[in-house]
Design a protein around this motif. Sequence first.
Motif: not given
Length: 322
Positions: A52-71
Amino acid sequence: MRIVFLILISLTLYANNILTNYRINGITNVQKQMDFELTKDKYWSEYIKNIDTRFGYLESNLKILTCNKNKSTLNLYVKDSTNSYILQKEYSAFTGEIKGDKTEEGDLITPIGIYKILKTLTKENKLDSFYGPLAFVTSYPNTYDIYRGKNGHGIWIHGLPSKEKRDSFTKGCIAIDNQNIKALHNNIDIQNTILIIDSNEVKKNISKNILSSILSELFIWRYAWLYDDIDGYLNFYSNEFVRHDGMTLERFKKYKSRIFRKQEEKTIIFNNINVIPYPNSKNIYQITFKESYKSDTFKFLGDKVLIVKIDKNNKIKIITEK
């Protein structure tokens, strides 16, 4: 069946070639051969094709926080049992009063970028009640922020005041309600969680072709470093390069040339590699990994950060590193 048979023959021949190389030349030559195999785009394309590369190639991150400032949202994505990132929770959030990207102290803007969570603050740490029951301290300013001359500090994810009113914006932090900040605290380990902030929706479904090229390039850079190819190594550095501590490209070239002239035998191992497109930028990627370096005169084990620019042929140029 014929295809499977041909693949098995190919693998057998490859294994036999390695064994023959080992028998004649010893382990050092085999290691060099394997290090070279890691530089091939074909290897990385095959390796990541089902990741799963939807956010990039990630080996060490099990969780991702994303912030949409406009929303005005903060989203939590979690790896499930199939190693796919699934949206677990969307929180309503307050962000900075002013739109755009933070550049200096007091500009009332929430930064755009990729950040680690360094630590958690609570009332036991004498956290002011204005920030609710707890706060997560981010790594702003990061390596790329410093490269671009940004300043300021104290960008947190925190709660809301329990005994006073607050404005519908922050001075640059991200704020969510107190019940949610407690739930978030229970649902993440800050050691394996990253925060990605963008003006709009954080980029998803990153091209596997670009990612495999970047990973291949990363290991070509490593190969040149490992086998003392100073010209090949320095060719990866952009004319715009400035190291995190202010070292210019010319000084860096002289410094590295002195080291390469030693011709020391060394081991260089990369683990926990993450390759993420940098928000609100074109063709800029952040590469992080755990580096283990060992030679006769120097040892290093720690975190490495490269900020790279991708050209039209998907080749990387390092513009800053730490």
